[in-house]
Design an enzyme around this catalytic site. Structure first.
Site, PDB file in Angstrom:
ATOM      1  N   LEU A  13      26.829  -9.645  25.051  1.00  0.00           N
ATOM      2  CA  LEU A  13      27.156  -8.236  25.211  1.00  0.00           C
ATOM      3  C   LEU A  13      26.884  -7.822  26.646  1.00  0.00           C
ATOM      4  CD1 LEU A  13      25.263  -6.922  22.042  1.00  0.00           C
ATOM      5  CD2 LEU A  13      27.720  -7.334  22.203  1.00  0.00           C
ATOM      6  N   ASP A  14      27.656  -6.861  27.125  1.00  0.00           N
ATOM      7  CA  ASP A  14      27.367  -6.303  28.445  1.00  0.00           C
ATOM      8  C   ASP A  14      26.120  -5.434  28.355  1.00  0.00           C
ATOM      9  OD1 ASP A  14      29.563  -7.517  29.532  1.00  0.00           O
ATOM     10  OD2 ASP A  14      30.878  -5.764  29.293  1.00  0.00           O
ATOM     11  N   LYS A  96       9.326  -8.528  14.631  1.00  0.00           N
ATOM     12  CA  LYS A  96      10.632  -9.192  14.563  1.00  0.00           C
ATOM     13  C   LYS A  96      10.490 -10.632  14.093  1.00  0.00           C
ATOM     14  CE  LYS A  96      14.903  -9.944  17.111  1.00  0.00           C
ATOM     15  NZ  LYS A  96      15.662  -9.691  18.362  1.00  0.00           N
ATOM     16  N   THR A 219     -15.346 -15.249  12.594  1.00  0.00           N
ATOM     17  CA  THR A 219     -14.116 -15.994  12.847  1.00  0.00           C
ATOM     18  C   THR A 219     -13.691 -16.892  11.677  1.00  0.00           C
ATOM     19  OG1 THR A 219     -14.093 -15.939  15.248  1.00  0.00           O
ATOM     20  CG2 THR A 219     -13.216 -17.918  14.238  1.00  0.00           C
ATOM     21  N   LEU A 244     -34.520 -43.796   9.687  1.00  0.00           N
ATOM     22  CA  LEU A 244     -33.165 -44.247   9.991  1.00  0.00           C
ATOM     23  C   LEU A 244     -32.172 -43.631   9.020  1.00  0.00           C
ATOM     24  CD1 LEU A 244     -31.774 -46.179  12.008  1.00  0.00           C
ATOM     25  CD2 LEU A 244     -31.860 -47.928  10.218  1.00  0.00           C
ATOM     26  N   ARG A 272     -39.615 -39.456  16.013  1.00  0.00           N
ATOM     27  CA  ARG A 272     -40.648 -40.067  16.846  1.00  0.00           C
ATOM     28  C   ARG A 272     -40.178 -40.239  18.288  1.00  0.00           C
ATOM     29  NH1 ARG A 272     -41.615 -45.100  13.203  1.00  0.00           N
ATOM     30  NH2 ARG A 272     -40.923 -43.519  11.713  1.00  0.00           N
ATOM     31  N   ASN A 453     -29.650 -21.527  15.412  1.00  0.00           N
ATOM     32  CA  ASN A 453     -28.287 -22.052  15.340  1.00  0.00           C
ATOM     33  C   ASN A 453     -27.684 -22.171  16.729  1.00  0.00           C
ATOM     34  OD1 ASN A 453     -28.229 -19.191  15.577  1.00  0.00           O
ATOM     35  ND2 ASN A 453     -26.091 -19.191  14.963  1.00  0.00           N
ATOM     36  N   CYS A 455     -25.865 -20.239  18.408  1.00  0.00           N
ATOM     37  CA  CYS A 455     -25.863 -19.023  19.235  1.00  0.00           C
ATOM     38  C   CYS A 455     -27.193 -18.272  19.149  1.00  0.00           C
ATOM     39  CB  CYS A 455     -24.716 -18.113  18.835  1.00  0.00           C
ATOM     40  SG  CYS A 455     -23.094 -18.896  18.955  1.00  0.00           S
ATOM     41  N   GLU A 457     -28.995 -16.620  17.080  1.00  0.00           N
ATOM     42  CA  GLU A 457     -29.289 -15.354  16.416  1.00  0.00           C
ATOM     43  C   GLU A 457     -29.773 -15.545  14.986  1.00  0.00           C
ATOM     44  OE1 GLU A 457     -24.954 -15.910  15.139  1.00  0.00           O
ATOM     45  OE2 GLU A 457     -26.358 -16.612  16.659  1.00  0.00           O
ATOM     46  N   THR A 649     -13.957 -11.718  18.805  1.00  0.00           N
ATOM     47  CA  THR A 649     -13.497 -10.658  17.913  1.00  0.00           C
ATOM     48  C   THR A 649     -13.791  -9.269  18.465  1.00  0.00           C
ATOM     49  OG1 THR A 649     -15.463 -11.159  16.601  1.00  0.00           O
ATOM     50  CG2 THR A 649     -13.360 -11.903  15.744  1.00  0.00           C
TER      51      THR A 649
END
Length: 767
Positions: A13-14, A96, A219, A244, A272, A453, A455, A457, A649
């Site tokens: 199309l133009d 879309k 997450t 072990l 140890r 852990n 992070c 906290e 997040t």
């Protein structure tokens, strides 16, 4: 003349003058009257008309990019609100794509939610749980709750983040799911086992919380809820046994959890040391380094669903004889055979060590295997019950005096220097103040906490899993294990920048705690390590946290470096703590208390007394009443509060990450080669002065704020230190001393301008 191609160049199309202006005005309406949208249209048209041929898809990209290029800090044509303008255009792209793949009219924006559930379940992307457990009428009712207008709350970076990592696609990466449908699928999944008589009202409430961006889920929950694969918890913490069998079993467990996207914390203090004996043969143990290198290989080779390598943090005690090897593990100098660059490293520190550093005293290092063999107890199994006195220092002095115990004596400050060197060079040598963690542990009646852990906290009871027997019976090998406390992190965060401003904290926390609690049952069949399932059910631990602290201060016109900010942290987090404990208690009334409740400090009331909540004030009366109800009804969750880093997040929520100050008023975020300018949230002429950059802030004020909120948090916080260029080692020591003396439990990254851009974090905790 420019030719516009459509339908994969099947139609030509133009180019028509005015079409872009009409499109832009239709999408934006009257929402951005303060912006020069006309000049934006001129810019887009100029770019389009400069080409002889351009596809409709390319025009869409030009429109988004033109708006994106104008995102900035109110300078010339730059303005922070262009991140919302660009977001509106990016939404049209998503609408879309979803409409094309699902075969509905894109002008509707959203297609049928019931049809989406059926389509993605048939393709193996969704599980069939929602279709099986909810009626068709319920799902259609949920569809009627979906509000496309809520999509306008997203910034461009929020939508890019959702599309890149969370929105559901088929196996050919074709987009099917849109943002509000992801939120609704998450909520319906989390409410799936609720009483059917009230389930849809709870779905509505949960959708209200997520769609208004008052909160985010972690997450793994946001990405995997409703899917046919993946688990919902953020991270896990294991305790390695000194055998072990125990070491290799732990590595296998770590690998199984890592492949499902879980971040892993591993405590190595029982293993140890180098030169210890094995089966009575002196001096032959290789120590902890070979096992750390093995963990490193696991992190690299067992990736997380093909998207990124595993994330593992290893913690060692500062009194372990291998501590210097541990502290040097990520350095780029020295013997490469002793390095494990892909691990994140942490050090567990008792009060006594900080005292020795302060007084420049000597420090003793021990072999945990020898101590256990000679004394019958382990030093790491004790802590100081009060500041300056307790079992740990008594046992430490006993070991010093015992001639049968070998020990290495070094200046305490030499160890501290090695800690600081690792922090400044790599960013990673997290600090875990073990005595404070255990003194304030509400479940000390049932165990002890040795590390945190990935992070830092999460602080919950830990212990090693051991193999009791292996027998051959009827042609089958039967292995009997005694499960230890294998920590599971279930996380979610309040968006302070939106929820406090909207005055919805009371309503929000009630539904948020319920959603968190429901993750525990839903994940029972998804966690591959059974002792983790056992621990998850035993303590029913959750971690409700926050993000948007800097955003909130700027909204309220509070300077970061101020006593007012410290006092606000104290007041706000006491309120959050009260409402979270109240919500957990009310769930216990409805569904029952966690199995280990009896004898806990929740049960005895010592949790509340320790924090000085029982004052002769109205607030004190409320706390006394709550403590009485908790004693009678129990707590649904053994641990309730933990502040995660949640930088990823936070982009979705349109706010600042966690409790951190922003590094600058404008950040450049780059993911998969796509760069996006992200201004400070809601920045304008009047509040920009309150967005002082992290490296320019006196870190003492950050510590004081975090100490104020730590009083009200039963677990810990992902607290980062920002070290400006040229800061002296003695100044950093002062900060560490202040953090320890103020009662903080953990320190996460030590960020410098050099290492700020080179850190790779666990996305699991970004709730």
């Amino acid at each position: 003349m420019t030719t516009v191609t459509k339908d994969n160049r099947k139609r030509q199309l133009d180019y028509q003058e005015g079409r872009i202006e009409s499109y832009v005005n239709r999408i934006l309406g009257d929402d951005f009257k303060d912006l020069d949208i006309a000049s934006l249209v001129d810019l887009i048209e100029e770019e389009v008309k400069s080409r002889s041929t351009v596809s409709a898809e390319e025009i869409s990209k030009i429109i988004v990019q033109s708006a994106k290029d104008r995102i900035g800090l109110i300078k010339d044509v730059k303005h922070p609100d262009y991140q919302y303008v660009a977001g509106r255009f990016y939404l049209q792209k998503l609408y879309k794509e979803a409409a094309t793949n699902r075969n509905y009219d894109s002008d509707k924006k959203y297609g049928g939610f019931y049809a989406l559930q059926k389509a993605l379940a048939s393709k193996g992307t969704y599980s069939a749980d929602i279709l099986r457990e909810y009626s068709k009428e319920d799902i259609i009712a949920a569809e009627s709750m979906i509000d496309p207008e809520k999509d306008k709350l997203f910034t461009l970076i929020g939508l890019e983040t959702l599309n890149r990592s969370y929105l559901s696609k088929d196996k050919k990466s074709n987009l099917y799911e849109l943002p509000q449908e992801r939120f609704m699928t998450v909520v319906m999944t989390l409410m799936i086992n609720e009483d059917k008589s009230k389930r849809m009202s709870l779905v509505k409430e949960g959708y209200w919380a997520l769609s208004n961006l008052y909160m985010t889920v972690a997450t793994p929950t946001l990405a995997n809820a409703g899917k046919a694969y993946g688990q919902l918890s953020s991270c896990f913490i294991d305790t390695v046994e000194d055998s072990l069998q125990g070491i290799y079993d732990s590595n296998t467990d770590v690998a199984n959890l890592s492949k499902g996207g879980g971040g892993i914390g591993v405590y190595m203090g029982n293993v140890r040391s180098k030169g210890s004996d094995i089966k009575g043969i002196k001096g032959i143990s290789s120590g902890t380094v070979p096992w750390l290198k093995q963990l490193n290989n696991t992190a690299v080779s067992v990736d997380q669903l093909g998207s990124r390598q595993g994330s593992i943090a290893a913690t060692q005690d500062v009194f372990h004889r291998d501590i210097f090897d541990h502290l040097a593990g990520k350095l780029n100098t020295g013997d490469e055979r002793l390095r494990f660059h892909d691990l994140f490293l942490a050090v567990s520190i008792p009060d006594l060590f900080m005292e020795k550093v302060k007084t420049r005293g000597d420090w003793a290092l021990f072999d945990p295997h020898e101590v256990k063999a000679v004394k019958g107890w382990s030093l790491q199994d004790s802590y100081d019950e009060t500041r300056g006195a307790g079992t740990f220092r008594d046992r430490y002095e006993e070991l010093l005096a015992d001639e049968n115990i070998s020990k290495t004596i070094v200046p305490a400050v030499d160890i501290y220097k090695a800690i600081q060197k690792a922090q400044l060079e790599t960013g990673s040598m997290y600090m875990f103040f073990r005595d404070e963690v255990n003194r304030t542990n509400p479940n000390k009646h049932a165990g002890m906490i040795y590390s945190s852990n990935l992070c830092v906290e999460v602080t919950q009871n830990m212990s090693a899993t051991s193999v009791e027997s292996q027998t051959l019976a009827d042609g089958r090998i039967v292995i009997t294990k005694t499960p230890g406390d294998f920590v599971v992190c279930n996380l979610s965060s309040i968006n302070l920048g939106r929820a406090v401003k909207a005055n919805v904290i009371d309503r929000l926390i009630a539904i948020q705690v319920r959603m968190l609690d429901n993750v525990i049952e839903l994940n029972t069949d998804k966690i591959s390590v059974l002792q983790a399932v056992h621990t998850n059910n035993k303590y029913r631990a959750v971690g409700l946290g926050t993000f948007g602290w800097h955003h909130l201060l700027a909204q309220n016109g509070l300077k970061w470096e101020s006593q007012e900010a410290v006092e606000y942290a104290d007041t706000l987090y006491e309120k959050i703590a009260y409402l979270t404990i109240l919500s957990s208690m009310e769930l216990a009334e409805e569904k029952g208390a966690y199995p280990a409740f009896e004898g806990s400090e929740w049960h005895t009331g010592e949790y509340f007394e320790r924090r000085g909540y029982f004052t002769d004030t109205t607030q004190g009366f409320l706390w006394k009443t709550l403590a009485t109800r908790v004693n009678q009804s129990g707590m649904r969750n053994g641990y309730v509060l933990a502040v995660a880093p949640n930088s990823t997040t936070a982009h979705i929520g349109g706010s600042s990450p966690s409790i951190d100050p922003l590094v600058s008023k404008t950040m450049i975020v780059e993911k998969k080669g796509i760069k996006t300018v992200v201004p400070a949230p809601e920045i304008n002429f009047s509040n920009q002065w309150f967005y002082k950059g992290a490296f320019d802030i006196d870190q003492k004020w950050s510590i004081l704020q975090n100490a104020a909120r730590q009083k009200h948090i039963d677990q810990s916080q992902s607290f980062n230190l920002y070290i400006r260029k040229g800061m002296k080692a003695s100044e950093i020591l002062e900060l560490h001393m202040l953090a320890w003396e103020s009662g903080m439990k953990t320190i996460y990254y030590t960020r410098t301008p050099k290492n700020q851009l080179n850190e790779d974090e666990c996305e699991g905790c970004h709730s």
